[in-house]
Enzyme design. Structure first.
Site, short mmCIF file in Angstrom:
data_model
loop_
_atom_site.label_atom_id
_atom_site.label_comp_id
_atom_site.label_asym_id
_atom_site.label_seq_id
_atom_site.Cartn_x
_atom_site.Cartn_y
_atom_site.Cartn_z
N ASP A 40 53.02 42.12 52.23
CA ASP A 40 54.46 42.17 52.52
C ASP A 40 54.94 43.61 52.57
O ASP A 40 55.75 43.98 53.43
CB ASP A 40 55.25 41.41 51.44
N ASP B 204 51.49 36.19 45.46
CA ASP B 204 52.49 37.25 45.32
C ASP B 204 52.51 37.69 43.86
O ASP B 204 52.21 36.90 42.96
CB ASP B 204 53.88 36.75 45.72
#
Length: 165
Positions: free
Chosen positions: A139, A120
Site C-alpha cells: 500500500d 496488513d
C-alpha cells in the site's frame, strides 16, 4: 543499466520487500496484537483484509470480490506494465512511480491469490491530527508511486510552460 532490466528489478524489489515484511509479521506477531514502535503514534497490528483499501469490499459477494479485487486489478497491472515498457519517453520519476505502483499492486494481488486476503500491519495515529487505517508495504509503494506521479505531472507541466513562454 538496460531500461527493461531496471523496470523488472524495481518491480521485483517492491514485491520482495512487501512479501518479506508480511512473512516476518505472520511469524513474529500474534493476530491483532498491538506492538508500539513509537508510543501510540506508530504501531504494528497484524490484521487480514479480505477487501481493498481500508477493508472496502470485504463484505462483497465472493464473485464480485473475485472480479473487482483480483481479475480487474490483474488486468490493470498488466496494462501498467505494458505501458511503462512501451512508453520510452517517460521521465525517470514517472517510470519509478509506475514501477512502485505495479510492484505494490502485484504484491497485494499475490496475497489475494495465495491467501484469499491481504496481510496488513502498519498503523499511524498522530493524536487526532492524522490517522491511517492499517496498511502494508505494498500500500505504501502504491501511495508513494501515486504521489511521485503527481509531482512528476506538476513538474513536467511547469517545465512545458517555461519552454513555451
Amino acid at each position: 543499466m538496460n531500461r527493461n532490466l531496471f523496470i523488472t528489478l524495481l518491480i521485483i524489489f517492491n514485491i520482495a520487500i512487501d512479501q518479506i515484511s508480511k512473512v516476518i509479521v505472520r511469524n513474529t506477531l500474534t493476530f491483532r496484537e498491538e506492538v508500539n514502535v513509537i508510543g501510540d503514534y506508530f504501531q504494528l497490528i497484524w490484521v487480514e483484509n479480505k477487501g481493498a483499501f481500508l477493508g472496502m469490499g470485504s463484505d462483497m459477494d465472493p464473485t464480485l470480490r473475485l472480479i473487482f479485487l483480483l481479475i480487474l486489478p490483474t488486468l490493470v497491472l498488466g496494462y501498467v506494465i505494458y505501458y511503462i515498457i512501451k512508453t520510452k519517453e517517460l521521465d525517470r520519476l514517472s517510470l519509478i512511480a509506475f514501477c512502485c505502483i505495479a510492484g505494490g499492486g502485484i504484491a497485494n494481488v499475490f496475497d489475494r491469490i495465495a491467501f484469499g486476503q491481504v496481510t496488513d500491519f502498519f498503523f499511524i495515529n498522530l493524536g487526532g491530527v492524522f490517522k491511517t487505517g492499517i496498511f502494508n508495504i505494498a500500500d505504501l509503494s502504491v501511495t508513494i508511486g501515486m504521489v511521485m506521479l503527481l509531482f512528476s505531472g506538476i513538474f513536467n507541466s511547469k517545465k512545458k510552460e517555461e519552454i513555451s513562454a
